[in-house]
Design a protein around this motif. Sequence first.
Motif, PDB file in Angstrom:
ATOM      1  N   ALA A  38       0.833  -1.204   0.000  1.00 34.96           N
ATOM      2  CA  ALA A  38       0.000   0.000   0.000  1.00 34.96           C
ATOM      3  C   ALA A  38       0.863   1.249   0.000  1.00 34.96           C
ATOM      4  CB  ALA A  38      -0.916   0.004   1.219  1.00 34.96           C
ATOM      5  N   ARG A  39       0.362   2.290  -0.646  1.00 40.16           N
ATOM      6  CA  ARG A  39       1.117   3.534  -0.746  1.00 40.16           C
ATOM      7  C   ARG A  39       1.184   4.227   0.614  1.00 40.16           C
ATOM      8  NH1 ARG A  39      -1.806   7.768  -4.241  1.00 40.16           N
ATOM      9  NH2 ARG A  39      -2.848   8.178  -2.279  1.00 40.16           N
ATOM     10  N   PRO A  40       2.400   4.546   1.088  1.00 34.80           N
ATOM     11  CA  PRO A  40       2.515   5.290   2.344  1.00 34.80           C
ATOM     12  C   PRO A  40       2.205   6.768   2.119  1.00 34.80           C
ATOM     13  CG  PRO A  40       4.681   4.916   1.428  1.00 34.80           C
ATOM     14  CD  PRO A  40       3.702   4.204   0.521  1.00 34.80           C
ATOM     15  N   SER A  41       2.078   7.500   3.209  1.00 33.65           N
ATOM     16  CA  SER A  41       1.893   8.933   3.077  1.00 33.65           C
ATOM     17  C   SER A  41       3.144   9.548   2.460  1.00 33.65           C
ATOM     18  CB  SER A  41       1.612   9.565   4.442  1.00 33.65           C
ATOM     19  OG  SER A  41       2.763   9.458   5.272  1.00 33.65           O
ATOM     20  N   LEU A  42       3.004  10.745   1.917  1.00 30.73           N
ATOM     21  CA  LEU A  42       4.139  11.368   1.244  1.00 30.73           C
ATOM     22  C   LEU A  42       5.321  11.594   2.192  1.00 30.73           C
ATOM     23  CD1 LEU A  42       5.073  12.388  -1.483  1.00 30.73           C
ATOM     24  CD2 LEU A  42       4.089  14.618  -0.957  1.00 30.73           C
ATOM     25  N   PRO A  43       5.110  12.104   3.434  1.00 28.47           N
ATOM     26  CA  PRO A  43       6.260  12.247   4.355  1.00 28.47           C
ATOM     27  C   PRO A  43       6.919  10.907   4.681  1.00 28.47           C
ATOM     28  CG  PRO A  43       4.424  13.590   5.109  1.00 28.47           C
ATOM     29  CD  PRO A  43       3.895  12.720   4.005  1.00 28.47           C
ATOM     30  N   ASP A  44       6.110   9.854   4.872  1.00 27.65           N
ATOM     31  CA  ASP A  44       6.675   8.532   5.144  1.00 27.65           C
ATOM     32  C   ASP A  44       7.461   8.018   3.939  1.00 27.65           C
ATOM     33  OD1 ASP A  44       5.677   8.423   7.700  1.00 27.65           O
ATOM     34  OD2 ASP A  44       3.880   7.275   7.152  1.00 27.65           O
ATOM     35  N   LEU A 139      12.922  -7.313  -9.857  1.00 25.89           N
ATOM     36  CA  LEU A 139      13.327  -6.658  -8.622  1.00 25.89           C
ATOM     37  C   LEU A 139      12.135  -6.017  -7.919  1.00 25.89           C
ATOM     38  CD1 LEU A 139      15.724  -5.769  -6.832  1.00 25.89           C
ATOM     39  CD2 LEU A 139      15.952  -3.745  -8.289  1.00 25.89           C
ATOM     40  N   VAL A 140      11.252  -5.397  -8.690  1.00 23.60           N
ATOM     41  CA  VAL A 140      10.090  -4.720  -8.121  1.00 23.60           C
ATOM     42  C   VAL A 140       9.155  -5.712  -7.444  1.00 23.60           C
ATOM     43  CG1 VAL A 140       7.995  -3.427  -8.728  1.00 23.60           C
ATOM     44  CG2 VAL A 140      10.191  -2.770  -9.718  1.00 23.60           C
ATOM     45  N   ARG A 141       8.968  -6.876  -8.057  1.00 27.27           N
ATOM     46  CA  ARG A 141       8.045  -7.865  -7.512  1.00 27.27           C
ATOM     47  C   ARG A 141       8.646  -8.704  -6.388  1.00 27.27           C
ATOM     48  NH1 ARG A 141       5.790  -9.702 -13.506  1.00 27.27           N
ATOM     49  NH2 ARG A 141       4.249  -7.990 -13.721  1.00 27.27           N
ATOM     50  N   ALA A 142       9.974  -8.779  -6.345  1.00 26.84           N
ATOM     51  CA  ALA A 142      10.614  -9.636  -5.344  1.00 26.84           C
ATOM     52  C   ALA A 142      10.868  -8.913  -4.027  1.00 26.84           C
ATOM     53  CB  ALA A 142      11.929 -10.181  -5.890  1.00 26.84           C
ATOM     54  N   LEU A 143      11.127  -7.612  -4.075  1.00 25.63           N
ATOM     55  CA  LEU A 143      11.528  -6.884  -2.875  1.00 25.63           C
ATOM     56  C   LEU A 143      10.582  -5.725  -2.601  1.00 25.63           C
ATOM     57  CD1 LEU A 143      15.392  -6.700  -3.505  1.00 25.63           C
ATOM     58  CD2 LEU A 143      14.173  -8.339  -2.056  1.00 25.63           C
ATOM     59  N   HIS A 144      10.460  -5.394  -1.327  1.00 26.92           N
ATOM     60  CA  HIS A 144       9.646  -4.241  -0.937  1.00 26.92           C
ATOM     61  C   HIS A 144      10.574  -3.061  -0.659  1.00 26.92           C
ATOM     62  CE1 HIS A 144       6.412  -1.855   0.699  1.00 26.92           C
ATOM     63  NE2 HIS A 144       7.111  -1.669   1.811  1.00 26.92           N
ATOM     64  N   PHE A 145      10.456  -2.026  -1.452  1.00 29.96           N
ATOM     65  CA  PHE A 145      11.254  -0.816  -1.292  1.00 29.96           C
ATOM     66  C   PHE A 145      10.542   0.311  -2.036  1.00 29.96           C
ATOM     67  CE2 PHE A 145      12.557  -2.849  -5.174  1.00 29.96           C
ATOM     68  CZ  PHE A 145      12.770  -1.819  -6.072  1.00 29.96           C
ATOM     69  N   PRO A 146      10.838   1.569  -1.724  1.00 33.50           N
ATOM     70  CA  PRO A 146      10.196   2.674  -2.460  1.00 33.50           C
ATOM     71  C   PRO A 146      10.574   2.604  -3.930  1.00 33.50           C
ATOM     72  CG  PRO A 146      11.355   3.472  -0.500  1.00 33.50           C
ATOM     73  CD  PRO A 146      11.759   2.051  -0.678  1.00 33.50           C
ATOM     74  N   ARG A 147       9.595   2.486  -4.784  1.00 41.01           N
ATOM     75  CA  ARG A 147       9.880   2.299  -6.219  1.00 41.01           C
ATOM     76  C   ARG A 147      10.584   3.502  -6.831  1.00 41.01           C
ATOM     77  NH1 ARG A 147       9.284  -2.639  -4.688  1.00 41.01           N
ATOM     78  NH2 ARG A 147       7.195  -3.554  -4.852  1.00 41.01           N
ATOM     79  N   GLU A 304       1.525   1.952  -5.348  1.00 39.81           N
ATOM     80  CA  GLU A 304       1.018   0.610  -5.071  1.00 39.81           C
ATOM     81  C   GLU A 304       0.659  -0.175  -6.336  1.00 39.81           C
ATOM     82  OE1 GLU A 304      -3.453   2.373  -4.073  1.00 39.81           O
ATOM     83  OE2 GLU A 304      -2.207   1.482  -2.512  1.00 39.81           O
ATOM     84  N   ARG A 305       0.743   0.453  -7.500  1.00 38.53           N
ATOM     85  CA  ARG A 305       0.381  -0.241  -8.744  1.00 38.53           C
ATOM     86  C   ARG A 305       1.588  -0.770  -9.507  1.00 38.53           C
ATOM     87  NH1 ARG A 305      -3.252   4.282  -9.326  1.00 38.53           N
ATOM     88  NH2 ARG A 305      -2.133   5.098 -11.134  1.00 38.53           N
ATOM     89  N   TYR A 306       2.798  -0.378  -9.116  1.00 40.32           N
ATOM     90  CA  TYR A 306       3.981  -0.795  -9.870  1.00 40.32           C
ATOM     91  C   TYR A 306       4.245  -2.293  -9.670  1.00 40.32           C
ATOM     92  CZ  TYR A 306       4.734   4.211 -10.161  1.00 40.32           C
ATOM     93  OH  TYR A 306       4.571   5.549 -10.402  1.00 40.32           O
ATOM     94  N   GLY A 307       4.467  -2.987 -10.776  1.00 37.59           N
ATOM     95  CA  GLY A 307       4.788  -4.405 -10.725  1.00 37.59           C
ATOM     96  C   GLY A 307       3.576  -5.323 -10.658  1.00 37.59           C
ATOM     97  N   ARG A 308       2.374  -4.759 -10.706  1.00 45.11           N
ATOM     98  CA  ARG A 308       1.167  -5.567 -10.638  1.00 45.11           C
ATOM     99  C   ARG A 308       0.517  -5.650 -12.012  1.00 45.11           C
ATOM    100  NH1 ARG A 308      -1.797  -4.228  -4.872  1.00 45.11           N
ATOM    101  NH2 ARG A 308       0.059  -4.434  -3.580  1.00 45.11           N
TER     102      ARG A 308
END
Length: 309
Positions: A38-44, A139-147, A304-308
């Motif tokens: 899920a997309r975090p808030s912009l400051p996060d 890489l996008v689908r395997a790991l969780h990091f800011p795209r 939240e849509r990248y890699g899906r």
Amino acid sequence: MSETTHDGGVAVSAPPSPDEGLTAAQLAAKHGLAVSGARPSLPDYVRQLWGRRHFILAFSSAKLTAQYSQAKLGQLWQVATPLLNAGVYFAIFGLILDAGRGMDKDVYIPFLVTGVFVFTFTQSSVMSGVRAISGNLGLVRALHFPRASLPISFALQQLQQLLYSMVVLFAVAIGFGSYPDASWALIVPVLVLQFCFNTGLALIFARAGAKTPDLAQLMPFVMRTWMYASGVMFSIPVFLADKPQWVANVLQWNPAAIYMDLMRFSLIEEYGAENLPDHVWAAAGGWALLFAVGGFVYFWKAEERYGRG
């Protein structure tokens, strides 16, 4: 709860669940669950990016090293490629088409080389940005990091490549009579502003390319058109002196032309302020701020849509 069975016994039924009647969203909220990716808030999101700063730098450096790893000349191609392009443009535009009219050869050659190197910085940032997500889906689908780490790292890679090329650019400027002076200090803010602008463009086209991979096939034609319209090979005010003034103004105020002209003004001794549009530094800062902030927010909104899909 209980009820009497057909033989007179008493059957005890299970009490109603406290979760009965709750929707999936309500259940998730009750038990502290969140949507994966899920997309975090912009400051996060900004804080997460800052936390990945070492990854961004290492990834860009690794990509730069691997780019020419199979070539015998290796990293020399970082400098040779734009220099060869400048040689071709000089033969076609400088000698055959006389695009350097109004300038001595000692000014036109560093003028042309500077334009090619600086525009290549923007061009390469855009082209790598288009493929930043679509070309790294594993890489996008395997790991969780800011795209956003990916397009930012690709823009940083192109900045590193330009910094290597600056050695040749300095040599060309000095070889044609423009020696280091106080104006060379302006190179630093020019590069910072252009990097911010390029990063914003890379973020914008990374989102567009993630949704429409075919955009990568179209962008070379767009970038070539932009190059010809930005005065890489000619002085816009001189070359368009017989055209309506608004045409020259539009071309001269486009961001690629502004960053090239500021770099030329900084490097080339005989390329004076009369060649620059009014309020050029304000325009350079405005373009950088607009695209850096706007591109970042635009990219973040689709996080939240990248890699899906």
